[in-house]
Design a protein around this motif. Structure first.
Motif, PDB file in Angstrom:
ATOM      1  N   PHE A 168      75.313  78.800 193.615  1.00  0.00           N
ATOM      2  CA  PHE A 168      74.929  78.603 191.874  1.00  0.00           C
ATOM      3  C   PHE A 168      77.330  78.435 191.784  1.00  0.00           C
ATOM      4  CE2 PHE A 168      72.223  82.005 191.931  1.00  0.00           C
ATOM      5  CZ  PHE A 168      71.235  81.279 191.305  1.00  0.00           C
ATOM      6  N   ARG A 169      77.693  77.560 192.874  1.00  0.00           N
ATOM      7  CA  ARG A 169      78.850  76.908 192.981  1.00  0.00           C
ATOM      8  C   ARG A 169      79.437  78.470 192.547  1.00  0.00           C
ATOM      9  NH1 ARG A 169      79.686  71.945 194.568  1.00  0.00           N
ATOM     10  NH2 ARG A 169      77.422  71.125 194.595  1.00  0.00           N
ATOM     11  N   LEU A 170      79.213  79.379 192.330  1.00  0.00           N
ATOM     12  CA  LEU A 170      80.304  80.411 191.868  1.00  0.00           C
ATOM     13  C   LEU A 170      81.467  80.397 192.577  1.00  0.00           C
ATOM     14  CD1 LEU A 170      77.776  83.693 190.774  1.00  0.00           C
ATOM     15  CD2 LEU A 170      79.244  81.808 189.366  1.00  0.00           C
ATOM     16  N   PRO A 171      82.624  81.389 192.215  1.00  0.00           N
ATOM     17  CA  PRO A 171      83.612  81.584 192.666  1.00  0.00           C
ATOM     18  C   PRO A 171      83.496  82.411 193.932  1.00  0.00           C
ATOM     19  CG  PRO A 171      84.652  81.356 190.363  1.00  0.00           C
ATOM     20  CD  PRO A 171      83.540  81.084 190.801  1.00  0.00           C
ATOM     21  N   GLU A 172      84.546  82.441 194.724  1.00  0.00           N
ATOM     22  CA  GLU A 172      84.469  83.467 196.109  1.00  0.00           C
ATOM     23  C   GLU A 172      84.702  85.101 195.436  1.00  0.00           C
ATOM     24  OE1 GLU A 172      86.274  80.655 195.895  1.00  0.00           O
ATOM     25  OE2 GLU A 172      85.820  79.614 198.165  1.00  0.00           O
ATOM     26  N   ALA A 208      77.185  95.196 206.253  1.00  0.00           N
ATOM     27  CA  ALA A 208      76.800  94.675 205.227  1.00  0.00           C
ATOM     28  C   ALA A 208      77.648  93.561 204.079  1.00  0.00           C
ATOM     29  CB  ALA A 208      75.342  95.392 204.029  1.00  0.00           C
ATOM     30  N   ALA A 209      78.049  93.979 203.549  1.00  0.00           N
ATOM     31  CA  ALA A 209      79.194  93.431 202.510  1.00  0.00           C
ATOM     32  C   ALA A 209      79.992  92.524 203.202  1.00  0.00           C
ATOM     33  CB  ALA A 209      80.695  95.079 201.825  1.00  0.00           C
ATOM     34  N   LEU A 210      80.624  92.333 204.419  1.00  0.00           N
ATOM     35  CA  LEU A 210      81.432  91.315 204.402  1.00  0.00           C
ATOM     36  C   LEU A 210      80.287  90.150 205.536  1.00  0.00           C
ATOM     37  CD1 LEU A 210      83.840  90.602 206.308  1.00  0.00           C
ATOM     38  CD2 LEU A 210      83.227  91.549 208.501  1.00  0.00           C
ATOM     39  N   ALA A 211      78.615  90.830 205.815  1.00  0.00           N
ATOM     40  CA  ALA A 211      78.070  89.462 205.747  1.00  0.00           C
ATOM     41  C   ALA A 211      77.518  88.816 204.256  1.00  0.00           C
ATOM     42  CB  ALA A 211      76.856  89.934 206.477  1.00  0.00           C
ATOM     43  N   VAL A 212      77.954  89.781 203.405  1.00  0.00           N
ATOM     44  CA  VAL A 212      77.585  88.378 202.288  1.00  0.00           C
ATOM     45  C   VAL A 212      78.688  87.773 201.498  1.00  0.00           C
ATOM     46  CG1 VAL A 212      77.592  89.760 199.536  1.00  0.00           C
ATOM     47  CG2 VAL A 212      75.442  90.744 201.228  1.00  0.00           C
ATOM     48  N   VAL A 213      80.073  88.605 202.166  1.00  0.00           N
ATOM     49  CA  VAL A 213      81.507  88.217 201.084  1.00  0.00           C
ATOM     50  C   VAL A 213      81.344  86.340 202.158  1.00  0.00           C
ATOM     51  CG1 VAL A 213      84.076  87.577 201.377  1.00  0.00           C
ATOM     52  CG2 VAL A 213      82.513  89.660 200.657  1.00  0.00           C
ATOM     53  N   LEU A 214      81.276  86.620 203.687  1.00  0.00           N
ATOM     54  CA  LEU A 214      81.454  85.165 204.366  1.00  0.00           C
ATOM     55  C   LEU A 214      80.398  84.444 204.045  1.00  0.00           C
ATOM     56  CD1 LEU A 214      82.755  87.020 207.898  1.00  0.00           C
ATOM     57  CD2 LEU A 214      84.222  86.392 206.158  1.00  0.00           C
ATOM     58  N   VAL A 215      79.147  84.776 203.655  1.00  0.00           N
ATOM     59  CA  VAL A 215      78.134  83.707 203.614  1.00  0.00           C
ATOM     60  C   VAL A 215      78.522  83.455 202.255  1.00  0.00           C
ATOM     61  CG1 VAL A 215      75.304  83.511 203.401  1.00  0.00           C
ATOM     62  CG2 VAL A 215      76.239  84.572 205.216  1.00  0.00           C
ATOM     63  N   CYS A 216      78.553  83.795 201.258  1.00  0.00           N
ATOM     64  CA  CYS A 216      78.944  83.612 200.202  1.00  0.00           C
ATOM     65  C   CYS A 216      79.648  82.068 199.875  1.00  0.00           C
ATOM     66  CB  CYS A 216      78.812  84.619 199.253  1.00  0.00           C
ATOM     67  SG  CYS A 216      76.974  85.466 198.969  1.00  0.00           S
ATOM     68  N   ALA A 217      80.666  82.624 200.412  1.00  0.00           N
ATOM     69  CA  ALA A 217      82.620  82.206 200.968  1.00  0.00           C
ATOM     70  C   ALA A 217      81.996  80.880 201.428  1.00  0.00           C
ATOM     71  CB  ALA A 217      83.473  82.518 201.776  1.00  0.00           C
ATOM     72  N   VAL A 218      80.609  80.838 201.823  1.00  0.00           N
ATOM     73  CA  VAL A 218      80.460  79.637 203.061  1.00  0.00           C
ATOM     74  C   VAL A 218      79.429  78.803 202.145  1.00  0.00           C
ATOM     75  CG1 VAL A 218      79.230  78.742 204.624  1.00  0.00           C
ATOM     76  CG2 VAL A 218      81.162  80.203 205.198  1.00  0.00           C
ATOM     77  N   VAL A 219      78.095  79.319 201.655  1.00  0.00           N
ATOM     78  CA  VAL A 219      77.438  78.728 200.569  1.00  0.00           C
ATOM     79  C   VAL A 219      77.739  78.215 198.982  1.00  0.00           C
ATOM     80  CG1 VAL A 219      74.546  79.304 200.603  1.00  0.00           C
ATOM     81  CG2 VAL A 219      75.501  79.576 202.721  1.00  0.00           C
ATOM     82  N   ARG A 220      78.770  79.031 198.532  1.00  0.00           N
ATOM     83  CA  ARG A 220      78.924  79.363 197.323  1.00  0.00           C
ATOM     84  C   ARG A 220      77.813  78.572 196.582  1.00  0.00           C
ATOM     85  NH1 ARG A 220      83.817  76.393 195.575  1.00  0.00           N
ATOM     86  NH2 ARG A 220      83.267  77.381 193.585  1.00  0.00           N
TER      87      ARG A 220
END
Length: 443
Positions: free
Chosen positions: A45-49, A31-43
């Motif tokens: 609120f344009r927040l840093p990875e 779950a943690a890996l999925a969150v990290v990768l999805v948020c890295a792609v979608v970003r």
């Protein structure tokens, strides 16, 4: 029979807490890996990875998915990677301040004239050389701004040339051990000399670049057709004079490149050469008052470096909780054409799932017993495969950030379609070339 059956049930009940703990650790890691990768792609609120990756790493540690000793070990292993990346980012910023980007953009525009197709050829040539000689991060950070400058001067659509820089930052990193951080990891496990590594990878390098060029020319045919339109103010205007040669920046880059090659050949951490290369112009800029210490820190992008470390910890937790065993069973054994293709395909898939750096860390030790051919096939997969998705490599994530900084929004669908057209064909061509090279030169 009843007591025996009852005893078995009791033993099963006693094991359940441990089994539940294992399942919990696996679930949290995935779950943690999925969150990290999805948020890295979608970003969002344009927040840093790092805003998402650091808490995810803390979560896997708190859940017991990875012991603190392994966290320290992973941080120590990724330390040189982070140092290398920071040095390249700082060096790129300082070269920009010295006018290197502006000069290169002018030179490319003068050479290409008003022909977008010729500009694409210039980008391919420059990106291939820079990636192979100075690392893929230098291509992303140095060349992408050059492409924007040049396309703006020529008044052409920048998209084909931007994608060329992005794809070649991965594909063209096959040639030398210093071309990519993944190469350095594979090089140490392959048992090959610096020269032999380059000889075996020269064929795959050329084959993959040729495929990329053919596909991009076809895919962006409409954008590359005909000369660029000239404004009325430009009609009949004299061609601009070339800018002053940024000699200091060029010498610094050349010396840093030589330092990478010497350090790798001597078994020295290339991050030291990168740090030395960045230190010289940094001291010069500080002494002349052109840059404040705070500016140097910002140039190193601490948030992105934190993302790299956090990603490594999360991936290590996933590997230790079952993925490592699965990969060991899935990796083909042998150095024939089909096993090499299978190893490259598996590596490409894994790179897009968990990023290419963790992928090479996971697969290279498994491939090493089969010989250098298997290691190089894995390397082909983790270097070419990331062109399929944003999250496939750190270079692609950096490239997207640079593109956004210059006001260009990369479309996910277009990026993915182009990746589907280039990655399978480039993988096949590169592995065929590797197989032929192994047959001619030997492992």
């Amino acid at each position: 029979m009843a007591p025996t059956g009852l005893g078995g049930q009791v033993r099963t009940l006693r094991r359940m807490p441990g089994m539940i703990g294992i399942m919990f650790a696996e679930s949290v890691s995935v779950a943690a890996l999925a969150v990290v990768l999805v948020c890295a792609v979608v970003r969002p609120f344009r927040l840093p990875e790092a805003v998402f990756a650091v808490p995810a790493a803390a979560a896997v540690v708190a859940a017991g998915a990875i012991p603190l000793a392994d966290v320290r070990e992973e941080a120590a292993r990724l330390g040189p990677v982070v140092g290398f990346l920071a040095a390249v980012l700082v060096l790129a910023k300082l070269c920009d301040d010295e006018g290197l980007f502006h000069a290169c953009g002018t030179w490319m525009a003068r050479w290409a004239g008003r022909r977008p197709g010729r500009l694409l050829g210039a980008v391919f040539a420059l990106a291939s050389v820079i990636t192979a000689a100075l690392s893929l991060d230098a291509t992303v950070v140095l060349l992408t701004p050059v492409v924007f400058v040049t396309a703006g001067r020529m008044r052409v659509v920048p998209t084909p040339h931007l994608y060329a820089a992005a794809h070649l930052s991965n594909t063209a990193s096959l040639l030398l051990p210093v071309s990519n951080l993944t190469n350095l990891l594979a090089f140490s496990a392959s048992g090959l000399s610096f020269t032999r590594f380059a000889l075996l990878m020269a064929g795959p390098w050329l084959a993959a670049i040729a495929v990329e060029y053919a596909v991009l020319r076809r895919f962006f045919a409409a954008d590359l057709a005909g000369p660029a339109a000239a404004d009325a103010a430009d009609t009949g205007a004299a061609e601009p004079e070339p800018p002053e040669l940024p000699l200091f920046a060029l010498v610094t880059v050349a010396c840093t490149l030589a330092g990478f090659a010497v350090a790798s050949a001597a078994g020295i951490d290339p991050a030291r050469a990168g740090a030395a290369g960045a230190a010289v112009p940094a001291v010069r800029a500080l002494v002349r008052g052109r840059l404040a210490p705070r500016g140097l820190v910002r140039a190193a992008s601490p948030a992105f470096l934190a993302f790299v470390l956090a990603l490594g910890i999360v991936v290590r937790a996933v590997l230790d909780n079952g993925l490592g065993d699965v990969l060991g069973r899935a990796l083909p054994d042998g150095t024939g054409l089909l096993p090499l293709l299978g190893a490259a395909a598996l590596a490409a898939l894994l790179a897009n799932l968990i990023n290419n750096l963790p992928a090479v860390l996971a697969l290279v030790p498994l491939a090493a017993p089969a010989g250098p051919g298997a290691v190089l096939a894995v390397l082909i997969g983790v270097n070419i495969g990331p062109n399929l998705t944003y999250a496939g490599s750190l270079a692609t994530l950096l490239w997207r950030r640079v593109a956004r900084h210059h006001g260009h929004e990369v479309r996910l669908r277009e990026y993915t379609v182009l990746g589907l057209l280039t990655v399978p064909a480039a993988l096949l061509a590169a592995v065929l070339a590797l197989w032929a090279g192994l047959a001619v030169l030997g492992p």
